[in-house]
Design a protein around this motif. Structure first.
Motif, PDB file in Angstrom:
ATOM      1  N   ARG A  92       0.838  -1.201   0.000  1.00 28.71           N
ATOM      2  CA  ARG A  92       0.000   0.000   0.000  1.00 28.71           C
ATOM      3  C   ARG A  92       0.875   1.254   0.000  1.00 28.71           C
ATOM      4  O   ARG A  92       1.851   1.333   0.728  1.00 28.71           O
ATOM      5  N   GLY A  93       0.493   2.203  -0.827  1.00 29.98           N
ATOM      6  CA  GLY A  93       1.201   3.463  -0.880  1.00 29.98           C
ATOM      7  C   GLY A  93       2.450   3.476  -1.736  1.00 29.98           C
ATOM      8  O   GLY A  93       3.099   4.511  -1.854  1.00 29.98           O
ATOM      9  N   GLU A  94       2.824   2.363  -2.338  1.00 28.19           N
ATOM     10  CA  GLU A  94       4.041   2.302  -3.147  1.00 28.19           C
ATOM     11  C   GLU A  94       3.800   2.809  -4.564  1.00 28.19           C
ATOM     12  O   GLU A  94       2.714   2.666  -5.129  1.00 28.19           O
ATOM     13  N   VAL A  95       4.852   3.392  -5.129  1.00 26.51           N
ATOM     14  CA  VAL A  95       4.911   3.677  -6.560  1.00 26.51           C
ATOM     15  C   VAL A  95       6.102   2.903  -7.094  1.00 26.51           C
ATOM     16  O   VAL A  95       7.244   3.149  -6.697  1.00 26.51           O
ATOM     17  N   VAL A  96       5.865   1.938  -7.959  1.00 21.38           N
ATOM     18  CA  VAL A  96       6.905   1.023  -8.425  1.00 21.38           C
ATOM     19  C   VAL A  96       7.101   1.190  -9.926  1.00 21.38           C
ATOM     20  O   VAL A  96       6.133   1.202 -10.684  1.00 21.38           O
ATOM     21  N   GLY A  97       8.341   1.353 -10.348  1.00 27.28           N
ATOM     22  CA  GLY A  97       8.660   1.457 -11.763  1.00 27.28           C
ATOM     23  C   GLY A  97       9.258   0.160 -12.279  1.00 27.28           C
ATOM     24  O   GLY A  97      10.081  -0.472 -11.615  1.00 27.28           O
ATOM     25  N   ILE A  98       8.814  -0.264 -13.472  1.00 24.63           N
ATOM     26  CA  ILE A  98       9.349  -1.445 -14.133  1.00 24.63           C
ATOM     27  C   ILE A  98      10.018  -0.966 -15.415  1.00 24.63           C
ATOM     28  O   ILE A  98       9.344  -0.457 -16.320  1.00 24.63           O
ATOM     29  N   ALA A  99      11.322  -1.099 -15.494  1.00 21.67           N
ATOM     30  CA  ALA A  99      12.072  -0.535 -16.619  1.00 21.67           C
ATOM     31  C   ALA A  99      12.651  -1.636 -17.489  1.00 21.67           C
ATOM     32  O   ALA A  99      12.902  -2.752 -17.043  1.00 21.67           O
ATOM     33  N   GLY A 100      12.860  -1.290 -18.755  1.00 21.55           N
ATOM     34  CA  GLY A 100      13.477  -2.236 -19.675  1.00 21.55           C
ATOM     35  C   GLY A 100      13.384  -1.727 -21.099  1.00 21.55           C
ATOM     36  O   GLY A 100      12.534  -0.892 -21.417  1.00 21.55           O
ATOM     37  N   LEU A 101      14.255  -2.232 -21.958  1.00 24.48           N
ATOM     38  CA  LEU A 101      14.214  -1.860 -23.365  1.00 24.48           C
ATOM     39  C   LEU A 101      13.004  -2.486 -24.039  1.00 24.48           C
ATOM     40  O   LEU A 101      12.381  -3.417 -23.515  1.00 24.48           O
ATOM     41  N   ARG A 102      12.650  -1.971 -25.209  1.00 27.17           N
ATOM     42  CA  ARG A 102      11.539  -2.541 -25.965  1.00 27.17           C
ATOM     43  C   ARG A 102      11.831  -4.011 -26.255  1.00 27.17           C
ATOM     44  O   ARG A 102      12.912  -4.375 -26.699  1.00 27.17           O
TER      45      ARG A 102
END
Length: 250
Positions: A92-102
């Motif tokens: 709860r309350g998290e902002v999570v980024g998922i990164a990666g190339l196309r």
């Protein structure tokens, strides 16, 4: 010939002259050999790089690590020949980024998380209960939505205006038997345009004519009825909790 790229090394290597545009205005123009990469980045974002580094340091100092049971949890979520089995916990309350190339699987993972595709393996729990999302509508019933990076095909309705895209979402939440009055419609549309920073701010503008970022902002009210999404998967996140009917994360 005009060359545009996300990779500044290519820009600097292939271009003779550089022009920097920001917020619809030209902020700089010079021969490519007269500018350093760091200076070019600072001009593009409108901030000194040292300021950004200081902000990053402050964020790290105030970072908190979540405790307790995750609100959204997946184990071994995957799709054959598309995405290897993946684990993910969200509190709860998290902002999570998922990164990666196309091609790395980030979009495919978002689709699986939000019911846009069916996994071949894995299990998902929301608030401690095992769930299975057979469609985006099923995910939305658990307050989970996705703003697709393919905005025109999956996010907004091409050929309609900003006003019409926003109104359709609001009307669907209210029900078609109770049509919004013209005054209500104009008030709500103006509020969304202002809070989300949609530019140009003319509600009669066709969404096809907007930049990619502004089309993405139109996905917030047009992609699902506001007030129903607690968790959102998107390639360009931006939200405001002061929008009419918006419900913030639990």
């Amino acid at each position: 010939m005009v060359f545009a790229s996300h990779f500044l090394e290519q820009v600097l290597a292939l271009s003779d002259r550089l022009t920097v545009l920001r917020a619809g205005a030209k902020v700089a123009e010079f021969p490519a050999h007269q500018v350093e990469r760091s200076e070019l980045i600072a001009l593009m974002i409108g901030r000194d790089l040292q300021d950004l580094r200081r902000i990053g340091s402050l964020r790290q100092e105030h970072r908190t690590y979540p405790e307790g049971t995750p609100f959204y949890s997946t184990r071994g979520l995957g799709q054959q020949d598309v995405l290897a089995p993946t684990d993910l916990d969200l509190h709860r309350g998290e902002v999570v980024g998922i990164a990666g190339l196309r091609g790395s699987g980030r979009t495919e993972l978002a689709r699986l998380l939000a019911g846009g595709a069916r996994p071949d393996s894995g299990r998902t729990e929301v608030d401690g209960r095992e769930v299975s999302f057979s469609s985006p509508a099923a995910a939305l019933r658990h307050h989970i939505a996705m703003a697709s990076e393919d905005r025109l095909s999956e996010g907004v309705i091409a050929g309609l205006s900003i006003r019409e895209n926003i109104t359709l979402a609001l009307q669907s939440m209210r029900g078609w038997a109770r049509p919004l009055s013209r005054a209500e419609r104009e008030e709500l549309v103006a509020a969304y345009i202002d809070e989300l920073g949609i530019s140009p701010a003319d509600p009669a503008t066709l969404v096809d004519q907007l930049s990619g970022g502004n089309q993405q902002r139109c996905c917030w009210p047009a992609g699902w009825p506001p007030g129903r999404a607690w968790w959102c998967w998107t390639s360009r996140p931006r939200a405001s909790t002061s929008l009419p009917g918006w419900r913030s994360s639990p």
